[in-house]
Design an enzyme around this catalytic site. Structure first.
Site, mmCIF file in Angstrom:
data_model
loop_
_atom_site.group_PDB
_atom_site.id
_atom_site.type_symbol
_atom_site.label_atom_id
_atom_site.label_comp_id
_atom_site.label_asym_id
_atom_site.label_seq_id
_atom_site.Cartn_x
_atom_site.Cartn_y
_atom_site.Cartn_z
ATOM 1 N N HIS A 1 -9.872 1.128 2.273
ATOM 2 C CA HIS A 1 -9.783 2.318 3.026
ATOM 3 C C HIS A 1 -10.611 3.326 3.489
ATOM 4 C CE1 HIS A 1 -4.942 2.498 2.180
ATOM 5 N NE2 HIS A 1 -5.162 1.687 1.354
ATOM 6 N N HIS B 1 -9.792 -3.444 -1.747
ATOM 7 C CA HIS B 1 -7.559 -2.919 -0.895
ATOM 8 C C HIS B 1 -8.339 -1.688 -0.642
ATOM 9 C CE1 HIS B 1 -3.453 -2.408 -0.253
ATOM 10 N NE2 HIS B 1 -4.753 -1.157 0.098
ATOM 11 N N GLU B 2 -9.115 -1.218 -1.777
ATOM 12 C CA GLU B 2 -9.350 0.117 -1.836
ATOM 13 C C GLU B 2 -10.298 0.600 -1.347
ATOM 14 O OE1 GLU B 2 -6.971 2.136 -2.815
ATOM 15 O OE2 GLU B 2 -5.187 0.307 -3.998
ATOM 16 N N CYS C 1 1.314 -1.195 -0.042
ATOM 17 C CA CYS C 1 -0.132 -0.243 0.107
ATOM 18 C C CYS C 1 1.117 1.135 -0.206
ATOM 19 C CB CYS C 1 -1.039 -0.128 1.541
ATOM 20 S SG CYS C 1 -1.582 1.223 1.467
HETATM 21 CO CO CO Z 1 -3.688 1.599 0.219
#
Ligand code: CO
Length: 185
Positions: free
Chosen positions: A145, A141-142, A99
């Site tokens: 966030h 993953h995104e 990341c």
């Molecule tokens: Co990331």
């Protein structure tokens, strides 16, 4: 304009991001800047909180890895107000992730292979689709966030313990990377 990447320890990475609408100020410019920033940092995905903006917006560019994964040739997408509606938990896989906000950390993460996502594109058209494979992983993953979650949160046991000191180093600015960052001071 290339924006600094907010690194681990910045409160914005732990915030629940807000949904936005068409009237969000300077959205086009922000998206453009995020693409420039992503390209400069050689990443494949970037969420708005990673540039210090707590809104539900993320971009993914898998075209840059299409030499290895030809099915993603030309896959460059903007996701506005994305949500993961369903996880198909029947199949998971484990793959190493990194990341831009956690420079130097690479760990294997277990994720669902298939997910159902809803989002709006740059024209605020609604989408509702099942995605799988590598794209499903990058989306998880995104979009994490946007809920204040980073990939190391998914680690368990010893791996989680072992990343703690690295996270502490990032928090204190003890790391190097070849893109512009904003460390908490
Ligand atoms: Co990331």
């Amino acid at each position: 304009m290339i924006l600094p990447i907010y690194t681990y320890g910045q409160p914005v990475l732990r915030q629940e991001a807000e949904e936005i609408d068409k009237d969000y100020p300077k959205l086009d410019q922000l998206i453009k800047d995020m693409y420039e920033t992503l390209e400069r940092s050689e990443g494949i995905g970037l969420a708005a909180p990673q540039v210090g903006v707590p809104i539900r917006l993320a971009i993914i560019n898998l075209d840059v890895i299409s030499e290895d994964l030809p099915e993603y040739k030309g896959y460059v997408r903007t996701f506005i107000n994305p949500f993961i509606e369903e996880y198909d938990e029947t199949e998971t896989d484990i793959m190493e992730e990194g990341c831009l906000s956690l420079p130097g950390i690479h760990e294997k993460v277990k994720r669902a292979k298939r997910i159902r996502v809803t989002y709006q594109d740059e024209q605020f058209e609604e989408h509702d689709e099942w995605v799988e494979g590598y794209l499903a992983r990058v989306m998880q993953h995104e979009f994490d966030h946007l809920d204040g979650v980073v990939f190391t949160d998914h680690l368990k046991g010893l791996r989680r313990q072992l990343t703690k000191s690295k996270l502490q180093d990032i928090r204190q600015g003890n790391f190097s990377c070849n893109y512009k960052v904003k460390v908490k001071r």
